[in-house]
Design an enzyme around this catalytic site. Structure first.
Site, short mmCIF file in Angstrom:
data_model
loop_
_atom_site.label_atom_id
_atom_site.label_comp_id
_atom_site.label_asym_id
_atom_site.label_seq_id
_atom_site.Cartn_x
_atom_site.Cartn_y
_atom_site.Cartn_z
N GLU A 163 0.85 -1.29 0.05
CA GLU A 163 0.01 0.03 0.05
C GLU A 163 0.71 1.29 -0.08
O GLU A 163 1.66 1.45 0.80
CB GLU A 163 -0.88 -0.04 1.30
CG GLU A 163 -2.04 1.25 1.40
CD GLU A 163 -2.59 1.30 -0.11
OE1 GLU A 163 -3.26 0.28 -0.56
OE2 GLU A 163 -2.22 2.45 -0.65
N LYS A 222 8.25 -1.57 -2.51
CA LYS A 222 7.72 -0.89 -1.40
C LYS A 222 8.66 -0.15 -0.45
O LYS A 222 8.52 0.89 -0.31
CB LYS A 222 6.53 -1.89 -0.51
CG LYS A 222 6.27 -1.27 0.60
CD LYS A 222 5.39 0.04 0.34
CE LYS A 222 4.97 0.76 1.79
NZ LYS A 222 4.08 2.22 1.43
N CYS A 278 6.08 4.44 9.19
CA CYS A 278 6.89 3.72 8.52
C CYS A 278 8.28 3.95 7.85
O CYS A 278 9.00 3.05 7.56
CB CYS A 278 5.83 3.58 7.25
SG CYS A 278 4.34 2.64 7.88
P1 NAD Z 1 -2.09 -0.65 12.61
O1 NAD Z 1 -1.21 -0.89 13.60
O2 NAD Z 1 -2.80 0.68 12.48
O3 NAD Z 1 -3.07 -1.64 12.60
C1 NAD Z 1 -2.92 -3.05 12.39
C2 NAD Z 1 -3.90 -3.98 13.03
O4 NAD Z 1 -3.88 -5.31 12.94
C3 NAD Z 1 -4.32 -3.57 14.37
O5 NAD Z 1 -5.39 -3.12 14.86
C4 NAD Z 1 -3.76 -4.92 15.11
O6 NAD Z 1 -4.85 -5.21 16.19
C5 NAD Z 1 -4.29 -6.04 14.08
N1 NAD Z 1 -3.69 -7.38 14.16
C6 NAD Z 1 -2.62 -7.65 14.45
N2 NAD Z 1 -2.38 -8.99 14.19
C7 NAD Z 1 -3.49 -9.47 14.22
C8 NAD Z 1 -3.96 -10.68 14.23
N3 NAD Z 1 -3.26 -11.88 14.18
N4 NAD Z 1 -5.51 -10.96 13.74
C9 NAD Z 1 -6.20 -9.85 13.82
N5 NAD Z 1 -5.82 -8.45 13.97
C10 NAD Z 1 -4.59 -8.53 14.03
O7 NAD Z 1 -1.05 -0.63 11.40
P2 NAD Z 1 -1.28 0.10 10.10
O8 NAD Z 1 -0.85 1.49 10.04
O9 NAD Z 1 -2.52 -0.03 9.55
O10 NAD Z 1 -0.15 -0.57 9.10
C11 NAD Z 1 -0.25 -2.09 8.69
C12 NAD Z 1 0.84 -2.20 7.68
O11 NAD Z 1 0.60 -1.58 6.30
C13 NAD Z 1 2.23 -1.98 8.13
O12 NAD Z 1 3.09 -3.18 7.66
C14 NAD Z 1 2.57 -1.04 7.47
O13 NAD Z 1 4.08 -0.77 7.48
C15 NAD Z 1 1.84 -0.82 6.39
N6 NAD Z 1 1.53 0.65 5.91
C16 NAD Z 1 1.21 1.64 6.78
C17 NAD Z 1 0.83 2.65 6.03
C18 NAD Z 1 0.30 3.68 6.85
O14 NAD Z 1 0.17 4.97 6.48
N7 NAD Z 1 0.06 3.53 8.03
C19 NAD Z 1 0.96 2.89 4.89
C20 NAD Z 1 1.22 1.99 3.86
C21 NAD Z 1 1.66 0.57 4.49
C1 UGA Z 2 4.44 7.48 4.03
C2 UGA Z 2 4.78 7.56 2.32
O1 UGA Z 2 4.35 8.82 1.72
C3 UGA Z 2 3.55 6.64 1.61
O2 UGA Z 2 3.48 6.68 0.30
C4 UGA Z 2 3.79 5.13 2.49
O3 UGA Z 2 2.55 4.32 1.94
C5 UGA Z 2 3.67 5.23 3.89
O4 UGA Z 2 4.62 6.30 4.30
C6 UGA Z 2 3.79 3.91 4.70
O5 UGA Z 2 4.40 2.96 3.88
O6 UGA Z 2 3.42 3.86 5.66
P1 UGA Z 2 2.92 8.92 5.56
O7 UGA Z 2 4.22 8.51 6.56
O8 UGA Z 2 1.83 8.52 6.25
O9 UGA Z 2 3.26 8.13 4.19
O10 UGA Z 2 3.21 10.33 5.20
P2 UGA Z 2 4.06 11.41 4.66
O11 UGA Z 2 3.32 12.30 3.73
O12 UGA Z 2 4.97 10.51 3.56
O13 UGA Z 2 4.97 12.10 5.63
C7 UGA Z 2 5.88 11.16 6.33
C8 UGA Z 2 6.66 12.32 7.25
O14 UGA Z 2 7.57 12.97 6.49
C9 UGA Z 2 5.69 13.21 8.15
O15 UGA Z 2 6.31 13.55 9.30
C10 UGA Z 2 5.90 14.60 7.11
O16 UGA Z 2 5.64 15.56 7.89
C11 UGA Z 2 7.31 14.38 6.65
N1 UGA Z 2 7.71 15.30 5.47
C12 UGA Z 2 6.94 14.82 4.41
C13 UGA Z 2 8.53 16.12 5.47
O17 UGA Z 2 9.09 16.61 6.73
N2 UGA Z 2 8.96 16.88 4.13
C14 UGA Z 2 8.06 16.41 3.09
O18 UGA Z 2 8.45 17.20 2.23
C15 UGA Z 2 7.14 15.57 3.42
#
Ligand code: NAD
Ligand code: UGA
Length: 464
Positions: A163, A222, A278
């Site tokens: 994602e 990713k 992340c």
């Molecule tokens: P999160 O902690 O918000 O959510 C994960 C959820 O999974 C939790 O609610 C937890 O209770 C649940 N969970 C864990 N183990 C479980 C199980 N065995 N059965 C049922 N539920 C279970 O995490 P997130 O931010 O959504 O991130 C999830 C993944 O996506 C990570 O690998 C992260 O790196 C990736 N990712 C996150 C973002 C972001 O913006 N947060 C963006 C892209 C990718």
């Molecule tokens: C980031 C990536 O942008 C997503 O594409 C990815 O899916 C995600 O991580 C993930 O894998 O979790 P996110 O962390 O939600 O998304 O937000 P960003 O907009 O990337 O910002 C990350 C951090 O960098 C923030 O603290 C933001 O303030 C900072 N940032 C961002 C800067 O300091 N300068 C910039 O120009 C952009």
């Protein structure tokens, strides 16, 4: 090929919730069930009051209200949902390991493995299992090893579908994704599974934005994407220090280099440092993978992005201390913002907690206002850093739900998050209620320097 009619997503977090809500909205004929072992989280997703959803994202309420109860469901019955689905997304957390081999570097895959074992145990029909979580390259091998051992004859296809949404813009990112990556086994069954997933995204995205690759390329892309994005921020932040030392203005440098179409203007915004769940986690994971493969120079190269980010956070706190006449002991400093970026209630790895921690080490009292982060979350962030006792944290950190109250009688204001509302405040009123001389440390360069200086503030931005 069989059409997908039922999806299960394990993990109702920042990715699982919004991603599935957008799939459900765009594919009304598919029943999408998001499951989680966290009962409170599921209860919040089901709350009739949409302001109580567990995640704040602009536009999310509207999407959930359209699809929830129609073809979008949230449940704690993980087994039932796995059993019924033809396609299962694994969207659980993959935090940095806090113990054992790879501690502080590798991604902790225990939740992923638990999901795989549960899917293996429960499934009675063939399934497509989709890695939605961010995973180290070759994790699909581990999943396959577990899923192939069921002895039930059930067949699994494993896809990687990382994602790319960013928090704060999740709904628009999902709805208008630049690209969707679908990685699968290079076999007829693998292609069939990849096409089934591609067809779901094709409900709302043009086909040429759906890229099919092998599983390993998809997994590694990713980590690479996040590493490149974080690298740009550390690059411009490193230059911000040089700008401060030379009289150049980093905003002007940023604009000048960003106008080169080969470089591009995005992700060149200097800041107090990047936060979020992340960037650091994925970089550490990349560094760890390189180290374990004996690629020390490659590991060192990417590690420098994190070292620079830590330097930037420290530099900001140091600047506050030195400017406030080399001591903040007993002084009150207001923080505007605690979330790691605007438009989210997420504070994982927020620079605010590190800056607060450093100032609290010097016995400053921090008065915080954030429009979306709850006080208990702020304390939990600080307690996680484990620098002092919980009672000391409650002595030194004071959350407020009114920004003007937070800024009353303080020696300085530090902007930690770029919330738009900060620009609209009555800064004359804030100035009049502050200790003098009144300082503003703008960790996001969002405030109007000239306007503030005219009022009487001493303004310090980043790199200018
Ligand atoms: P999160 O902690 O918000 O959510 C994960 C959820 O999974 C939790 O609610 C937890 O209770 C649940 N969970 C864990 N183990 C479980 C199980 N065995 N059965 C049922 N539920 C279970 O995490 P997130 O931010 O959504 O991130 C999830 C993944 O996506 C990570 O690998 C992260 O790196 C990736 N990712 C996150 C973002 C972001 O913006 N947060 C963006 C892209 C990718
Ligand atoms: C980031 C990536 O942008 C997503 O594409 C990815 O899916 C995600 O991580 C993930 O894998 O979790 P996110 O962390 O939600 O998304 O937000 P960003 O907009 O990337 O910002 C990350 C951090 O960098 C923030 O603290 C933001 O303030 C900072 N940032 C961002 C800067 O300091 N300068 C910039 O120009 C952009």
């Amino acid at each position: 090929m069989k059409k997908i009619t039922k999806i299960c997503c394990i993990g109702a977090g920042y990715v699982g919730g919004p991603t599935m809500a957008v799939i459900a909205k765009n594919c009304p004929e598919i029943r999408v069930t998001v499951v989680d072992m966290n009962k409170q989280r599921i209860a919040d997703w089901n709350d009739p009051d949409l302001d109580k959803l567990p995640i704040y994202e602009p536009g999310l309420k509207e999407v959930v209200s359209e699809a929830r109860g129609r073809n979008l469901y949230f449940s704690t019955d993980v087994d039932k949902s796995i059993d019924e689905a033809e396609m299962i997304f694994i969207s659980v957390n993959t935090p940095t390991k806090t113990y054992g081999k790879g501690k502080g570097m590798a991604a902790d895959l225990k939740y992923i493995e638990l999901c795989a074992r549960q899917i293996a145990r429960v499934s009675k029909t063939d399934k497509i299992v989709v890695e939605k979580s961010t995973l180290p390259v070759r994790t699909a091998e581990t999943l396959r090893a577990i899923l192939d051992q069921t002895g039930t004859g059930v067949k699994f296809q494993i896809l990687s579908n990382p994602e790319f949404l960013a928090e704060g813009t999740a709904v628009t990112d999902l709805q208008n994704a630049d690209r969707v990556l679908v990685g699968g086994e290079q076999s007829p069954e693998g292609f069939e599974a990849m096409n089934a997933l591609s067809d779901i995204y094709a409900h709302w995205l043009p086909r040429d934005r759906i890229l099919q690759t092998n599983v390993w390329s998809s997994e590694l892309s990713k980590l690479t994407a996040n590493a490149f994005l974080a690298q740009r921020i550390s690059s411009i932040n490193s230059l911000s220090a040089l700008c401060e030392a030379t009289g150049a203005n980093v905003e002007e440098v940023s604009r000048a280099i960003g106008a080169d179409s080969r470089i591009g203007s995005k992700f060149l915004k200097t800041s107090v440092g990047f936060g979020g769940s992340c960037f650091q986690k994925d970089l550490l994971n990349l560094v760890y993978i390189c180290q374990t493969l004996g690629l020390q120079e490659v590991a060192d190269y990417w590690e420098q992005v994190i070292i620079m980010n830590d330097f930037q956070k420290r530099r900001f706190a140091d600047k506050i201390i030195t400017t406030l006449f080399n001591t903040v002991s007993g002084k009150k400093i207001a923080f505007l913002g605690w979330a790691f970026k605007k438009d989210t209630n997420d504070s994982r790895e927020t620079p605010a907690m590190y800056v607060a921690d450093q100032l609290m080490n010097d016995l400053a009292v921090i008065a915080v206002y954030d429009p979306k982060v709850k006080p208990e979350q702020m304390f939990s962030d600080l307690n996680y850093l484990n620098s002092r006792s919980q009672s000391e944290n409650s002595e030194l950190l004071k959350p407020f739900n009114d920004p003007y109250e937070a800024c009353k009688d303080v020696h300085a204001i530090a902007v930690l998050t770029e919330w738009d509302e900060f620009k609209e405040y009555d800064w004359v009123r804030i100035y009049n209620n502050m200790m003098k001389p009144a300082f503003v440390f703008d960790g996001r360069n969002i405030l109007d320097k000239q306007m503030l200086e005219k009022i009487g503030f001493h303004y310090h931005g980043i790199g200018r």
